[in-house]
Design a protein around this motif. Structure first.
Motif, mmCIF file in Angstrom:
data_model
loop_
_atom_site.group_PDB
_atom_site.id
_atom_site.type_symbol
_atom_site.label_atom_id
_atom_site.label_comp_id
_atom_site.label_asym_id
_atom_site.label_seq_id
_atom_site.Cartn_x
_atom_site.Cartn_y
_atom_site.Cartn_z
ATOM 1 N N ARG A 1 9.019 -78.476 -22.903
ATOM 2 C CA ARG A 1 7.803 -77.706 -22.607
ATOM 3 C C ARG A 1 7.527 -76.590 -23.605
ATOM 4 N NH1 ARG A 1 5.879 -78.923 -17.429
ATOM 5 N NH2 ARG A 1 6.616 -81.020 -16.958
ATOM 6 N N ARG A 2 8.446 -76.367 -24.511
ATOM 7 C CA ARG A 2 8.226 -75.340 -25.529
ATOM 8 C C ARG A 2 9.019 -75.692 -26.774
ATOM 9 N NH1 ARG A 2 12.306 -71.963 -26.687
ATOM 10 N NH2 ARG A 2 13.949 -71.484 -25.179
ATOM 11 N N SER A 3 8.621 -75.117 -27.896
ATOM 12 C CA SER A 3 9.310 -75.384 -29.155
ATOM 13 C C SER A 3 10.548 -74.491 -29.280
ATOM 14 C CB SER A 3 8.369 -75.117 -30.335
ATOM 15 O OG SER A 3 7.914 -73.778 -30.303
ATOM 16 N N ILE A 4 11.423 -74.860 -30.184
ATOM 17 C CA ILE A 4 12.634 -74.081 -30.422
ATOM 18 C C ILE A 4 12.277 -72.753 -31.077
ATOM 19 C CG2 ILE A 4 14.781 -74.007 -31.757
ATOM 20 C CD1 ILE A 4 15.045 -76.981 -31.353
ATOM 21 N N GLN A 5 12.876 -71.673 -30.579
ATOM 22 C CA GLN A 5 12.630 -70.327 -31.100
ATOM 23 C C GLN A 5 13.981 -69.685 -31.394
ATOM 24 O OE1 GLN A 5 10.415 -68.513 -27.936
ATOM 25 N NE2 GLN A 5 8.693 -69.917 -28.125
ATOM 26 N N LEU A 6 14.329 -69.634 -32.649
ATOM 27 C CA LEU A 6 15.640 -69.120 -33.044
ATOM 28 C C LEU A 6 15.670 -67.600 -33.026
ATOM 29 C CD1 LEU A 6 16.184 -71.573 -36.008
ATOM 30 C CD2 LEU A 6 17.236 -71.708 -33.751
ATOM 31 N N PRO A 7 16.802 -66.986 -32.671
ATOM 32 C CA PRO A 7 18.015 -67.624 -32.153
ATOM 33 C C PRO A 7 17.802 -68.114 -30.726
ATOM 34 C CG PRO A 7 18.250 -65.244 -32.060
ATOM 35 C CD PRO A 7 16.947 -65.512 -32.746
ATOM 36 N N GLU A 8 18.439 -69.237 -30.377
ATOM 37 C CA GLU A 8 18.215 -69.847 -29.084
ATOM 38 C C GLU A 8 19.324 -69.504 -28.095
ATOM 39 O OE1 GLU A 8 16.117 -70.922 -27.371
ATOM 40 O OE2 GLU A 8 14.545 -71.878 -28.536
ATOM 41 N N THR A 9 19.029 -69.714 -26.815
ATOM 42 C CA THR A 9 20.009 -69.499 -25.768
ATOM 43 C C THR A 9 20.919 -70.720 -25.659
ATOM 44 O OG1 THR A 9 18.552 -70.436 -24.084
ATOM 45 C CG2 THR A 9 18.380 -68.066 -24.495
ATOM 46 N N ASP B 1 29.052 -77.002 -29.422
ATOM 47 C CA ASP B 1 28.747 -75.897 -28.510
ATOM 48 C C ASP B 1 29.626 -74.700 -28.826
ATOM 49 O OD1 ASP B 1 27.860 -74.422 -26.203
ATOM 50 O OD2 ASP B 1 29.643 -75.133 -25.135
ATOM 51 N N ARG B 2 30.901 -74.967 -29.060
ATOM 52 C CA ARG B 2 31.817 -73.872 -29.408
ATOM 53 C C ARG B 2 31.606 -73.391 -30.843
ATOM 54 N NH1 ARG B 2 33.567 -70.376 -31.155
ATOM 55 N NH2 ARG B 2 35.593 -69.320 -30.965
ATOM 56 N N ALA B 3 31.320 -74.324 -31.758
ATOM 57 C CA ALA B 3 31.180 -73.944 -33.165
ATOM 58 C C ALA B 3 30.015 -72.987 -33.370
ATOM 59 C CB ALA B 3 30.994 -75.199 -34.019
ATOM 60 N N MET B 4 28.934 -73.167 -32.631
ATOM 61 C CA MET B 4 27.747 -72.327 -32.814
ATOM 62 C C MET B 4 27.875 -70.945 -32.180
ATOM 63 S SD MET B 4 24.468 -74.906 -32.591
ATOM 64 C CE MET B 4 25.008 -75.883 -31.192
ATOM 65 N N GLU B 5 29.052 -70.639 -31.625
ATOM 66 C CA GLU B 5 29.271 -69.332 -31.009
ATOM 67 C C GLU B 5 29.747 -68.279 -32.009
ATOM 68 O OE1 GLU B 5 29.082 -67.986 -27.614
ATOM 69 O OE2 GLU B 5 27.577 -69.551 -27.781
ATOM 70 N N VAL B 6 29.975 -68.658 -33.261
ATOM 71 C CA VAL B 6 30.476 -67.689 -34.232
ATOM 72 C C VAL B 6 29.406 -66.643 -34.536
ATOM 73 C CG1 VAL B 6 32.020 -69.379 -35.257
ATOM 74 C CG2 VAL B 6 29.724 -69.104 -36.186
ATOM 75 N N ASP B 7 29.854 -65.477 -34.950
ATOM 76 C CA ASP B 7 28.927 -64.395 -35.253
ATOM 77 C C ASP B 7 28.221 -64.599 -36.593
ATOM 78 O OD1 ASP B 7 29.584 -63.043 -32.890
ATOM 79 O OD2 ASP B 7 31.351 -62.159 -33.837
ATOM 80 N N GLU B 8 28.972 -65.041 -37.580
ATOM 81 C CA GLU B 8 28.417 -65.236 -38.921
ATOM 82 C C GLU B 8 28.693 -66.662 -39.377
ATOM 83 O OE1 GLU B 8 29.984 -62.288 -41.500
ATOM 84 O OE2 GLU B 8 29.127 -60.591 -40.387
ATOM 85 N N PRO B 9 27.725 -67.554 -39.259
ATOM 86 C CA PRO B 9 27.934 -68.954 -39.639
ATOM 87 C C PRO B 9 28.336 -69.083 -41.102
ATOM 88 C CG PRO B 9 25.889 -68.692 -38.409
ATOM 89 C CD PRO B 9 26.368 -67.316 -38.730
ATOM 90 N N SER B 10 29.347 -69.918 -41.340
ATOM 91 C CA SER B 10 29.801 -70.156 -42.710
ATOM 92 C C SER B 10 29.811 -71.640 -43.048
ATOM 93 C CB SER B 10 31.213 -69.581 -42.906
ATOM 94 O OG SER B 10 32.129 -70.190 -42.013
ATOM 95 N N ALA B 11 29.332 -72.464 -42.131
ATOM 96 C CA ALA B 11 29.313 -73.909 -42.332
ATOM 97 C C ALA B 11 28.113 -74.490 -41.587
ATOM 98 C CB ALA B 11 30.609 -74.529 -41.830
ATOM 99 N N PRO B 12 27.632 -75.667 -41.991
ATOM 100 C CA PRO B 12 26.460 -76.268 -41.323
ATOM 101 C C PRO B 12 26.624 -76.408 -39.812
ATOM 102 C CG PRO B 12 26.945 -77.445 -43.351
ATOM 103 C CD PRO B 12 28.072 -76.473 -43.146
ATOM 104 N N ALA B 13 27.795 -76.816 -39.340
ATOM 105 C CA ALA B 13 27.994 -77.047 -37.910
ATOM 106 C C ALA B 13 27.991 -75.761 -37.103
ATOM 107 C CB ALA B 13 29.309 -77.797 -37.675
ATOM 108 N N GLU B 14 28.111 -74.618 -37.776
ATOM 109 C CA GLU B 14 28.087 -73.333 -37.075
ATOM 110 C C GLU B 14 26.697 -72.703 -37.077
ATOM 111 O OE1 GLU B 14 32.686 -72.048 -38.197
ATOM 112 O OE2 GLU B 14 30.993 -71.057 -39.182
#
Length: 372
Positions: free
Chosen positions: A194-202, A311-324
């Motif tokens: 119903r809506r588009s993605i708005q980063l950062p997302e929940t 799900d866990r990988a995207m919890e990092v504070d400062e992404p350093s890799a594509p999966a994060e």
């Protein structure tokens, strides 16, 4: 981008569609029945339902037949059909605690409450071709079923077991973080259809996006984290495959609920590294394991495992890799959107290419003049 409309090709397009149908049936074999696809290609059906974001085994089997086994194309058709349906109800938040389990394992503990329940899987089998399947007959099938299930009536009357969660044991001891999402209203409000993605997302939006993501893409991204392009190497806390009942609110008496059926789900919780080196405000908190969660339609364990890892990988504070990087992950795991964009390269780009060609020729001519 600029495109040129193709005129005068309507008849050619119709003939191309007829040729596609011809190639599907030209071999002379008996037509596949929908029930056959549901029964014997069940994992492909489950995959199409998940990526198509619509739980309907009959339609998924039909889509696979129409798409000649192309799961992306079949998922595309499922997603397109889904968009035409009215939304009459929202289901009550499903309680997977009481899942009727057909498969349940854990890699963290050998002895778990209720025991390991291997269920239907190829995890412990040799990946070798079974050439006897080329001559399989109805008599062979009946003989196997009789040997495997001598008392079918007793099997039908046997209640499918339920088991307590492995993660709850660790959570009760304060060893893992609590990342439950218990608010059904929040989940309904964060509806990605119903809506588009708005980063950062929940997190609910990330989980929704991954629940209908393309299995291969998610597996590749999850694999990358374990190979050094990330910091998550998970341990399987628990894997469950089974049936859960689905209820909706009574349209008049809101406190009552109506049972509308059951769906098969794959649910996975993984245990990742200790919480460490995260936000400054969290460093003084009690040390706990972090967890990742994955859930999808049908039996699709690779997808659910990959989902829990991401799900866990995207919890990092400062992404350093594509999966994060949640932007990278969420914008690239949707197989329907990705296939649509990649396929559009086959459409006419005459104007844009001719413009580039003219520019290239102009550059070459000017350079030739300069050389002279």
């Amino acid at each position: 981008m600029a495109y040129v409309a193709v005129k005068g090709g309507q008849e050619a397009i119709k003939e191309a569609e007829k040729l596609l149908h011809y190639y599907r049936i030209k071999g002379g074999s008996l037509p596949l029945e929908i029930q056959q696809i549901k029964d014997q290609f069940r994992l492909a059906v489950d995959k199409v339902m998940g990526e198509g974001s619509l739980y309907d085994p009959d339609l998924a089997a039909l889509a696979l037949k129409q798409a000649e086994g192309d799961s992306i194309e079949a998922s595309f058709m499922m997603r397109a059909f889904r968009s035409t349906l009215p939304r009459n109800h929202h289901s009550i938040l499903v309680d997977t605690e009481n899942m009727q389990v057909i498969r349940r394992i854990s890699a963290t503990f050998k002895n778990i409450p209720g025991g390991q329940f291997l269920g239907p899987t190829t995890d412990y089998s040799k990946r070798m071709l079974q050439f006897d399947l080329t001559e399989e007959s109805e008599a062979d099938i009946q003989a196997f079923l009789t040997e495997c299930l001598p008392d079918a009536d007793l099997v039908n009357q046997t209640e499918i077991p339920t088991f307590p969660r492995v993660i709850e044991m660790l959570r009760s001891q304060g060893l893992v973080e609590n990342r439950k999402i218990n608010n059904a209203h929040t989940i309904q409000k964060e509806d990605i259809t119903r809506r588009s993605i708005q980063l950062p997302e929940t997190r609910p939006v990330r989980l929704q996006s991954m629940a209908r993501g393309e299995t291969g893409t998610m597996m590749a991204l999850a694999y990358s984290t374990a190979r050094g392009y990330g910091s998550v190497h998970p341990t399987l806390g628990e894997l469950r495959v089974g049936y859960v009942p689905v209820y909706i609110r009574h349209p008049i008496f809101d406190q009552e609920k109506i049972y509308i059926g059951k769906v098969m789900l794959t649910e996975i919780e993984v245990i990742a590294k200790l919480r460490a080196g995260r936000k400054e405000t969290e460093k003084k908190e009690e040390a706990k394991y972090t967890i990742g969660y994955g859930l999808c339609f049908g039996q699709n364990e690779l997808k659910a495992m990959s989902m829990a890892t991401l799900d866990r990988a995207m919890e990092v504070d400062e992404p350093s890799a594509p999966a994060e990087d949640e932007e990278f992950v969420l914008y690239h795991i949707d197989g329907i959107e990705a296939s649509g964009f990649v396929s559009h390269w086959k459409l006419p780009h005459y104007v844009t290419f001719q413009a580039g060609l003219s520019r290239l020729r102009s550059i070459q001519e000017r350079r030739a003049d300069d050389d002279e």
